[in-house]
Design a protein around this motif. Sequence first.
Motif, mmCIF file in Angstrom:
data_model
loop_
_atom_site.group_PDB
_atom_site.id
_atom_site.type_symbol
_atom_site.label_atom_id
_atom_site.label_comp_id
_atom_site.label_asym_id
_atom_site.label_seq_id
_atom_site.Cartn_x
_atom_site.Cartn_y
_atom_site.Cartn_z
ATOM 1 N N TYR A 180 6.026 -4.106 2.143
ATOM 2 C CA TYR A 180 5.511 -2.956 1.330
ATOM 3 C C TYR A 180 4.951 -3.547 -0.014
ATOM 4 O O TYR A 180 5.700 -3.930 -0.784
ATOM 5 N N ALA A 181 3.526 -3.107 -0.508
ATOM 6 C CA ALA A 181 3.057 -3.204 -1.770
ATOM 7 C C ALA A 181 3.521 -2.009 -2.490
ATOM 8 O O ALA A 181 3.938 -0.865 -1.759
ATOM 9 N N ILE B 69 -1.650 2.148 -3.642
ATOM 10 C CA ILE B 69 -0.440 1.414 -3.059
ATOM 11 C C ILE B 69 -0.432 1.962 -1.732
ATOM 12 O O ILE B 69 -0.280 1.103 -0.861
ATOM 13 N N LEU B 70 -0.911 3.327 -1.194
ATOM 14 C CA LEU B 70 -0.785 3.671 0.164
ATOM 15 C C LEU B 70 -1.726 3.037 1.117
ATOM 16 O O LEU B 70 -1.519 3.039 2.291
ATOM 17 N N GLN C 185 -0.089 0.459 3.325
ATOM 18 C CA GLN C 185 0.374 1.039 4.446
ATOM 19 C C GLN C 185 -0.379 1.499 5.594
ATOM 20 O O GLN C 185 -0.205 1.151 6.838
ATOM 21 N N ILE D 109 7.901 1.246 -4.937
ATOM 22 C CA ILE D 109 8.051 2.754 -3.920
ATOM 23 C C ILE D 109 9.697 3.002 -3.807
ATOM 24 O O ILE D 109 10.322 1.748 -3.532
ATOM 25 N N VAL E 182 6.174 7.148 -4.971
ATOM 26 C CA VAL E 182 5.319 6.163 -5.181
ATOM 27 C C VAL E 182 4.597 6.115 -6.469
ATOM 28 O O VAL E 182 4.433 7.150 -6.935
ATOM 29 N N PRO E 183 4.512 4.851 -7.275
ATOM 30 C CA PRO E 183 4.127 4.755 -8.444
ATOM 31 C C PRO E 183 2.362 5.377 -8.453
ATOM 32 O O PRO E 183 1.797 5.109 -7.463
ATOM 33 N N ILE F 220 1.542 8.201 -7.796
ATOM 34 C CA ILE F 220 1.243 9.568 -7.183
ATOM 35 C C ILE F 220 2.619 10.386 -7.331
ATOM 36 O O ILE F 220 3.795 9.579 -7.565
ATOM 37 N N GLU G 191 13.919 3.566 0.552
ATOM 38 C CA GLU G 191 12.979 2.698 0.776
ATOM 39 C C GLU G 191 13.265 1.240 0.008
ATOM 40 O O GLU G 191 13.415 1.552 -1.095
#
Lengths: 634, 342
Positions: free
Chosen positions: A217-218, A313-314, A317, B162, B177-178, B180, B200
Amino acid sequence: MAAKLTAPGWYRAALFMVLGLVAGITLVAGLRTLLGYDRLFEGETVTTVCLITVPMAFLVGIGAFDYWFRWASGAPTLAEDHSGHGAHSWKDYFRVNTDHKVIGIQYICTTFVFFVLGGLMAMVIRAELAAPGTQFVDPNTYNGLFSVHASLMIFLFIIPVFAGIANYVIPLMIGAPDMAFPRLNALSFWMLPVAGVMMVASFFAPGGAFATGWTAYAPLSAQMPLGQTFFTVAVQFAGASSIATALNFLVTIITMRAPGMTFWRMPLLVWANFTTSLLVVIATPFIAGSQFFILLDRALGMNFFDNASGGDILMYQHVFWFYSHPAVYIMMLPGFGIVSEVVSANSRKPIFGYRMMAFSLMAIVLLGFTVWAHHMFVSGMFSWLRVPMMITTLLIAVPTGIKIFSWLATLWKGVIHLTTPMLFALGFITMFTLGGISGIMLGLIPVVIHVSDTYFVVAHIHYVLFGGSVFTIFAGIYFWFPKMTGRMYNEMLGKVHFWLSFVFFNLTFGPMHLVGIDGMPRRVADYAEEFATMNAIISASAFLFGISFFVFLYNMVASWRSGPRAVGNPWRAHTLEWQVSSPPPLFNFDHIPTVVGGPYEYGVPGAQHGVFRDHEPEEAPAAGRGGRQPVVAE
Amino acid sequence: MFAIGIVASVIGVIIALAIDWFPPQASAEAQTVDFLYDVTLVIAVPIFVLVMAVAIYSVVRYRAAPGDLRDAEPVHGNTRLEVVWVLIPFVIVTVLAIYSWIGLESIEAQQPNPIKINVIAQQFAWRFEYPAEGGAPPKQTTNLVLPINRPVEFKLNSEDVIHSFWVPAFRVKSDVVPGIETQIRTTPSREGAWPVVCTELCGIGHSTMRQSARVVGATDFAAWREAGPGAVATARDDQAEGRRLFAGAGCAGCHALADAGAAAATGPPLGGLAQVAPSRAPGVPLEEYVRRSIVDPKNVVVSGYSPEGMPGNYNQQLSPREIDTLVNYLVRASQQTGGRAQ
């Protein structure tokens, strides 16, 4: 010596790898000189570039591109004299070979090497987790171990071993002399060890192996030490291999079927690999994309996933799971195919609902592309997407249920032979049902909010990928072992292997459901005291489970060397690969057969699947080495 | 076989429901989740029993004798049966989907008069910000304390990668989440200390990113809320408070210290600091050396360890009082044997 260094092979590969290393270093130093940088040899940059140049040089050196280079440069291509076809000694398996049967065995043996490596890592993981606190490895090494374990098992074992089995069996099953693109086939294989060695080699990178899980994951993966780059690049090689093979299967299955082999007369393994290949060709570019984003973030500072610079970022995913959810079907559909072959032949009955079996595969392919965000129910993505994804996720239970129930109906009133492949197929049906049930639970949003990223998920994935995929792999290996090697495995050891794996598999992964729901997160090097007892039990079972594999390994090695000679058709199956000798002739069929009926017409008087010119299935020579007699299983 | 199947299903369901699957229910939402899980079990067990029963029965009943080369009677399918096993699973999953949807709406529903808490995640610790409310000033702390039976809204933000905020006893979880701001709603319903776990993978200290949520009565909460930061600690229980900070601020994730039961090896061990500090920072008093290491770790790097290893913002993360407590604790605890520095 000079001749050895110019002819395709390991000497030239070694030489070219050195040249690739030099080229990579020169490229970096040259560009940095042009740009006026102070340090010409910056370790991370040099490594990143060399991770691409050295493997490419290896592939060229070993000879995967020779024919194409001649053709592209206008030089006369070497007439195809088929000297690179077939294997006459074990050494031929270490050369670039265009025979699908050789490539199939190369695939299977290579992937099992990585399976053993990944399994040993699992043993270290379980040793560390046997008690709370730090026992054997520090947290960084631990994170590296489970990341490399998962990556090897997924990218270097389950996905390619199915490609290996299919490589061997599919052309024989459809009545073709080889795959459609034999040279591409060879290249696909040789990219695999490159990817695997790179993943394992990441342990030697400064900062340790990549430690972000196989999901990478980033933004974590964009910030981790150099080992992460090994994963990012290795996935490109494994992915390219996968795509090229899938393309090859599609073209082979569409264009090279024997006369009379309509789609509705294809064995279900062919259907399974046809649908799997569709998934691979459509989905795999997405994981390649996701890892290229990471590589560009890492190497060139492109900020795809740096939210302070406008990155998203999402998005990582979404792109990642758009491949990686279909990937679970890439890892399962070929197994469905194997189980159909094994269950039908060992129940002496036609597959119940053949067409629905094929349609359900197609349904899984289509639905498989609409469920990726169920991996992201707690990710913070837009909340409206959750309920639609929950519905599509649950709907996949319908076509999967069709398959389970159809196998059961095939067993019903059959004449059941409990051979080792059949035991593994039955083990698969029951364990996969459990994995499917926990899958349904993981589709229900209120439940998954609680259990996501816990050991419940670890249990689920091992029930579907070990109790599911790996059991079908064992079934397939035992089933086609006589065809591939011309020898019979030891049935007794096969059964011991099955029962040991079945029992200890459940003792290892069953309790993980409990600790997961009870509050133990996954991917942790250490855990709360309350989970100590359960983890001790899990670890003890895991070691015994690990030992059970050596029964298999011994059986395979000993039987291949000196097992009794196998007849052409030990299972009395109807599909085409069993109608030729074991192992098959160099070009599979002396005369391409004509297909006149369905593949599973057991018990139908006078029914035939393929008609050969001489109307007689060929048999292997009766007397084997050491005067052993051919055996028919049970 | 049918009778055996029903008996096996009933026994299976009883066993499945008897197993104590979940951690204690400490929120109003927990019951909804647990009940949905039980409903799924009640549906799933008979399905699994059906599959097992047919498989085992077939194997026992229709197993071929050695040398039996017969083929079975060819049956290619049965449309009515196939329609049935498409429709029944379809109905089951539809019902489950609708039921889950309703459950989801109820556990995420907005509640009246929530207490709003900002949760800030960073590698590898949580901290919590309480806004000013009533007479109480804003409060920033590494202790999560919640009043019982009052709805909570967590606003989650990350400072680096995250993370995922999970309180198993509440059955709630969300990634952090960075960039958000994610949100969790829950209503604690049982007093006690419940683990807060990061789920996570967030880097090397991920497994140590564990704190706890203390659910207390309304008056206790008001008292805690009005007390200034650090007022909880008196000189007498400094030692205990220091040990708690050492774990709560995430120190134990990377450093070894015998007194705190920490054995991690990511950062330098903290035993025997009095012996090694003079050689590392000549002329600096031990207390000052420890303080600098905490508030400005990038400039106090022990050779052989990464300057990026330790978060650089403990200065903001901990109150001055908390840092004092931690420094005093470390100076004293590091004189004990065990976890010695090299």
